[in-house]
Motif scaffolding. Structure first.
Motif, PDB file in Angstrom:
ATOM      1  N   ALA A 187      26.288  35.716  15.189  1.00 66.72           N
ATOM      2  CA  ALA A 187      26.792  35.544  16.433  1.00 66.72           C
ATOM      3  C   ALA A 187      25.719  35.783  17.598  1.00 66.72           C
ATOM      4  CB  ALA A 187      27.913  36.575  16.954  1.00 66.72           C
ATOM      5  N   VAL A 188      24.959  36.838  17.664  1.00 66.63           N
ATOM      6  CA  VAL A 188      23.983  37.346  18.833  1.00 66.63           C
ATOM      7  C   VAL A 188      22.554  37.408  18.206  1.00 66.63           C
ATOM      8  CG1 VAL A 188      25.951  37.880  20.310  1.00 66.63           C
ATOM      9  CG2 VAL A 188      24.672  39.568  18.692  1.00 66.63           C
ATOM     10  N   HIS A 189      22.489  38.275  17.182  1.00 61.30           N
ATOM     11  CA  HIS A 189      20.943  38.682  16.597  1.00 61.30           C
ATOM     12  C   HIS A 189      20.215  37.603  16.196  1.00 61.30           C
ATOM     13  CE1 HIS A 189      18.228  41.236  14.958  1.00 61.30           C
ATOM     14  NE2 HIS A 189      18.009  40.425  14.071  1.00 61.30           N
ATOM     15  N   GLY A 190      18.820  37.547  16.925  1.00 68.65           N
ATOM     16  CA  GLY A 190      17.999  36.581  16.588  1.00 68.65           C
ATOM     17  C   GLY A 190      18.289  35.277  17.861  1.00 68.65           C
ATOM     18  N   ARG A 191      19.404  35.378  18.537  1.00 65.93           N
ATOM     19  CA  ARG A 191      19.995  34.185  19.124  1.00 65.93           C
ATOM     20  C   ARG A 191      19.603  34.097  20.924  1.00 65.93           C
ATOM     21  NH1 ARG A 191      23.017  30.616  17.051  1.00 65.93           N
ATOM     22  NH2 ARG A 191      24.279  30.448  18.758  1.00 65.93           N
ATOM     23  N   TYR A 192      18.536  34.967  21.052  1.00 69.06           N
ATOM     24  CA  TYR A 192      18.318  34.925  22.694  1.00 69.06           C
ATOM     25  C   TYR A 192      18.154  33.769  23.467  1.00 69.06           C
ATOM     26  CZ  TYR A 192      15.578  35.915  26.635  1.00 69.06           C
ATOM     27  OH  TYR A 192      15.219  35.947  28.175  1.00 69.06           O
ATOM     28  N   GLY A 193      19.201  33.735  24.480  1.00 65.63           N
ATOM     29  CA  GLY A 193      19.052  32.425  25.263  1.00 65.63           C
ATOM     30  C   GLY A 193      20.167  31.423  24.618  1.00 65.63           C
ATOM     31  N   GLY A 195      30.308  31.327  24.976  1.00 68.91           N
ATOM     32  CA  GLY A 195      29.317  30.309  25.617  1.00 68.91           C
ATOM     33  C   GLY A 195      28.329  30.841  26.329  1.00 68.91           C
ATOM     34  N   SER A 196      28.373  32.071  26.902  1.00 70.94           N
ATOM     35  CA  SER A 196      27.228  32.671  27.767  1.00 70.94           C
ATOM     36  C   SER A 196      26.099  32.881  26.808  1.00 70.94           C
ATOM     37  CB  SER A 196      27.788  34.160  28.282  1.00 70.94           C
ATOM     38  OG  SER A 196      28.953  34.018  28.997  1.00 70.94           O
ATOM     39  N   PRO A 197      24.920  32.611  27.585  1.00 69.41           N
ATOM     40  CA  PRO A 197      23.403  32.647  26.771  1.00 69.41           C
ATOM     41  C   PRO A 197      23.397  34.140  26.411  1.00 69.41           C
ATOM     42  CG  PRO A 197      23.142  32.710  29.432  1.00 69.41           C
ATOM     43  CD  PRO A 197      24.646  32.425  29.024  1.00 69.41           C
ATOM     44  N   VAL A 198      23.107  34.360  25.194  1.00 70.44           N
ATOM     45  CA  VAL A 198      22.925  35.802  24.492  1.00 70.44           C
ATOM     46  C   VAL A 198      21.678  36.406  25.183  1.00 70.44           C
ATOM     47  CG1 VAL A 198      21.972  36.836  22.492  1.00 70.44           C
ATOM     48  CG2 VAL A 198      23.807  35.386  22.524  1.00 70.44           C
ATOM     49  N   GLN A 199      21.777  37.573  25.545  1.00 75.76           N
ATOM     50  CA  GLN A 199      20.515  38.273  26.074  1.00 75.76           C
ATOM     51  C   GLN A 199      19.951  39.456  25.025  1.00 75.76           C
ATOM     52  OE1 GLN A 199      19.397  37.569  29.433  1.00 75.76           O
ATOM     53  NE2 GLN A 199      20.743  35.848  28.877  1.00 75.76           N
ATOM     54  N   ARG A 200      18.735  40.100  25.707  1.00 76.93           N
ATOM     55  CA  ARG A 200      18.120  41.097  24.768  1.00 76.93           C
ATOM     56  C   ARG A 200      17.561  42.092  25.587  1.00 76.93           C
ATOM     57  NH1 ARG A 200      12.817  37.209  23.178  1.00 76.93           N
ATOM     58  NH2 ARG A 200      11.987  37.143  25.017  1.00 76.93           N
ATOM     59  N   ILE A 201      17.461  43.208  24.946  1.00 79.14           N
ATOM     60  CA  ILE A 201      16.530  44.373  25.295  1.00 79.14           C
ATOM     61  C   ILE A 201      15.403  44.349  24.347  1.00 79.14           C
ATOM     62  CG2 ILE A 201      16.695  46.916  25.840  1.00 79.14           C
ATOM     63  CD1 ILE A 201      19.730  46.662  25.968  1.00 79.14           C
ATOM     64  N   ASN A 221      11.260  46.129  18.111  1.00 78.28           N
ATOM     65  CA  ASN A 221      12.446  45.428  17.718  1.00 78.28           C
ATOM     66  C   ASN A 221      13.143  45.097  19.088  1.00 78.28           C
ATOM     67  OD1 ASN A 221      12.812  45.990  14.754  1.00 78.28           O
ATOM     68  ND2 ASN A 221      13.191  48.077  15.526  1.00 78.28           N
ATOM     69  N   GLU A 222      14.059  44.371  19.183  1.00 79.03           N
ATOM     70  CA  GLU A 222      14.870  43.695  20.093  1.00 79.03           C
ATOM     71  C   GLU A 222      16.260  43.976  19.689  1.00 79.03           C
ATOM     72  OE1 GLU A 222      15.501  39.075  20.280  1.00 79.03           O
ATOM     73  OE2 GLU A 222      13.399  39.673  20.534  1.00 79.03           O
ATOM     74  N   CYS A 223      17.039  44.031  20.687  1.00 77.87           N
ATOM     75  CA  CYS A 223      18.704  44.279  20.878  1.00 77.87           C
ATOM     76  C   CYS A 223      19.234  43.035  21.367  1.00 77.87           C
ATOM     77  CB  CYS A 223      19.105  45.677  21.220  1.00 77.87           C
ATOM     78  SG  CYS A 223      20.930  45.705  21.561  1.00 77.87           S
ATOM     79  N   ASN A 224      19.958  42.241  20.852  1.00 81.20           N
ATOM     80  CA  ASN A 224      20.500  41.075  21.196  1.00 81.20           C
ATOM     81  C   ASN A 224      22.361  41.327  21.421  1.00 81.20           C
ATOM     82  OD1 ASN A 224      18.635  39.588  18.815  1.00 81.20           O
ATOM     83  ND2 ASN A 224      18.495  39.271  20.991  1.00 81.20           N
ATOM     84  N   TYR A 225      22.610  40.972  22.411  1.00 80.14           N
ATOM     85  CA  TYR A 225      24.063  40.989  22.914  1.00 80.14           C
ATOM     86  C   TYR A 225      24.589  39.952  23.843  1.00 80.14           C
ATOM     87  CZ  TYR A 225      22.295  42.339  27.675  1.00 80.14           C
ATOM     88  OH  TYR A 225      21.654  42.211  28.781  1.00 80.14           O
ATOM     89  N   CYS A 226      25.876  39.815  23.986  1.00 81.33           N
ATOM     90  CA  CYS A 226      26.251  38.864  24.868  1.00 81.33           C
ATOM     91  C   CYS A 226      26.912  39.620  26.169  1.00 81.33           C
ATOM     92  CB  CYS A 226      27.627  38.195  24.522  1.00 81.33           C
ATOM     93  SG  CYS A 226      28.632  37.082  25.413  1.00 81.33           S
ATOM     94  N   PRO A 227      26.533  39.391  27.439  1.00 78.94           N
ATOM     95  CA  PRO A 227      26.791  40.455  28.569  1.00 78.94           C
ATOM     96  C   PRO A 227      28.315  40.053  28.673  1.00 78.94           C
ATOM     97  CG  PRO A 227      25.376  38.445  29.155  1.00 78.94           C
ATOM     98  CD  PRO A 227      25.411  38.576  27.754  1.00 78.94           C
ATOM     99  N   THR A 228      28.781  38.769  28.715  1.00 82.66           N
ATOM    100  CA  THR A 228      30.331  38.475  29.005  1.00 82.66           C
ATOM    101  C   THR A 228      31.029  39.272  28.112  1.00 82.66           C
ATOM    102  OG1 THR A 228      29.644  36.554  29.816  1.00 82.66           O
ATOM    103  CG2 THR A 228      31.896  36.726  29.205  1.00 82.66           C
ATOM    104  N   CYS A 229      31.024  39.067  26.634  1.00 85.63           N
ATOM    105  CA  CYS A 229      31.796  39.854  25.401  1.00 85.63           C
ATOM    106  C   CYS A 229      31.706  41.377  25.530  1.00 85.63           C
ATOM    107  CB  CYS A 229      31.609  39.043  24.214  1.00 85.63           C
ATOM    108  SG  CYS A 229      32.068  37.427  24.270  1.00 85.63           S
TER     109      CYS A 229
END
Length: 298
Positions: A234-240, A247-253, A258-266
């Motif tokens: 769903a989100v891991h490794g799917r930045y942008g 449908g919101s673009p996946v973001q990362r820290i 490493n990086e942490c991927n997440y959906c800001p909307t969900c």
């Protein structure tokens, strides 16, 4: 790093190929792989494999005479099933475990050698290698809740701490938190009972579903495509890329290696989480919402 679903898939493939068979010997191409001095590799040669187990992210060969061979693949270690007696070639080849029916080889990509092999004698010595994390697939909700609230950390850190939870790493923690609709930087002390229940369900559901998926994909073969990045995630490794739910673009820290991927909307009510590097660089110009981020790109 291979996590619980990957390790369980490895173990299933290894059990069908090695359980009940004798480990004829271990060949080490890199002596630094072996982290113990006793018993020596020669002492496990000729011992039959009684079973295979998982301790955290470690693969355990249970050998006769109370001996154990414990493999930790770390980030880039991978296993391969080859023809008997295959020659170890190339800098990535670290070791071979020889059986009559075939040879298990260990490779590690990159220049850093982090994978480890421990040979130990006795159950207590084996347990000394156990970080002690809770086995979430067999734990009760009360055990999960007690472990989660025992220390106050962000959810991302708690889930990936092997002392707290067993077998969860960077990739599946992202998937779990997306499934639970929780921010990776939410403090555990601030969780409601409903959110803890949601997280417990997500942990078990994501790990179970991915284990079953990987087992099904692998079938009777040996897992040769073990990776932390899968297009079905769903989100891991799917930045942008678009979140599959909203449908919101996946973001990362981005942090450390490493990086942490997440959906800001969900997961965070539409707000962006501050990235340690970029937010310091941009200061007050750091976008707080997806709308502000789009305006910044324009």
């Amino acid at each position: 790093m291979p996590e619980l679903p990957d390790i369980e898939t490895y173990i299933a493939a290894l059990r069908s190929r090695t359980a009940g068979r004798k480990l004829e010997g271990i060949r080490l191409a890199n002596p630094f792989l072996l982290r113990t001095v006793s018993p020596a590799p020669g002492e496990v040669a000729g011992k039959a494999v009684r079973d295979l187990q998982r301790i955290g992210k470690r693969i355990v060969f249970v050998l006769e005479d109370d001996l154990f061979a414990v493999l930790h693949l770390m980030i880039a270690g991978r296993l391969h099933w080859k023809s008997p007696g295959v020659r170890l070639a190339g800098k990535q080849s670290l070791a071979a475990f020889d059986f009559t029916e075939g040879t298990l080889t260990l490779t590690e990509a990159g220049s850093k050698r982090r994978a480890a092999l421990h040979l130990v004698r006795g159950e207590q010595a084996l347990q000394n290698l156990n970080p002690g994390g809770l086995e979430v697939m067999t734990a009760t909700f009360d055990q999960f809740r007690e472990t989660l609230l025992g220390e106050n950390h962000t959810l991302k850190r708690s889930l990936t701490d092997p002392r707290l939870f067993s077998g969860i790493g960077n990739s599946f923690s992202d998937e779990i938190l997306h499934c639970a609709r929780l921010s990776p930087v939410r403090w555990t002390s601030r969780l409601t009972d409903e959110e803890i229940e949601r997280l417990f369900s997500a942990v078990r559901g994501v790990l179970r579903d991915w284990t079953e998926r990987l087992m099904r994909e692998n079938g009777d073969g040996f897992p040769e495509k073990v990776t932390a990045f899968r297009p079905e995630m769903a989100v891991h490794g799917r930045y942008g890329l678009p979140c599959p739910d909203c449908g919101s673009p996946v973001q990362r820290i981005v942090y450390s290696e490493n990086e942490c991927n997440y959906c800001p909307t969900c997961q965070n009510e539409g707000r962006l989480l501050a990235d340690r590097g970029l937010s310091r660089l941009l200061g007050k110009d750091w976008p707080r919402t997806l709308t502000e981020l789009e305006e910044l790109y324009r």
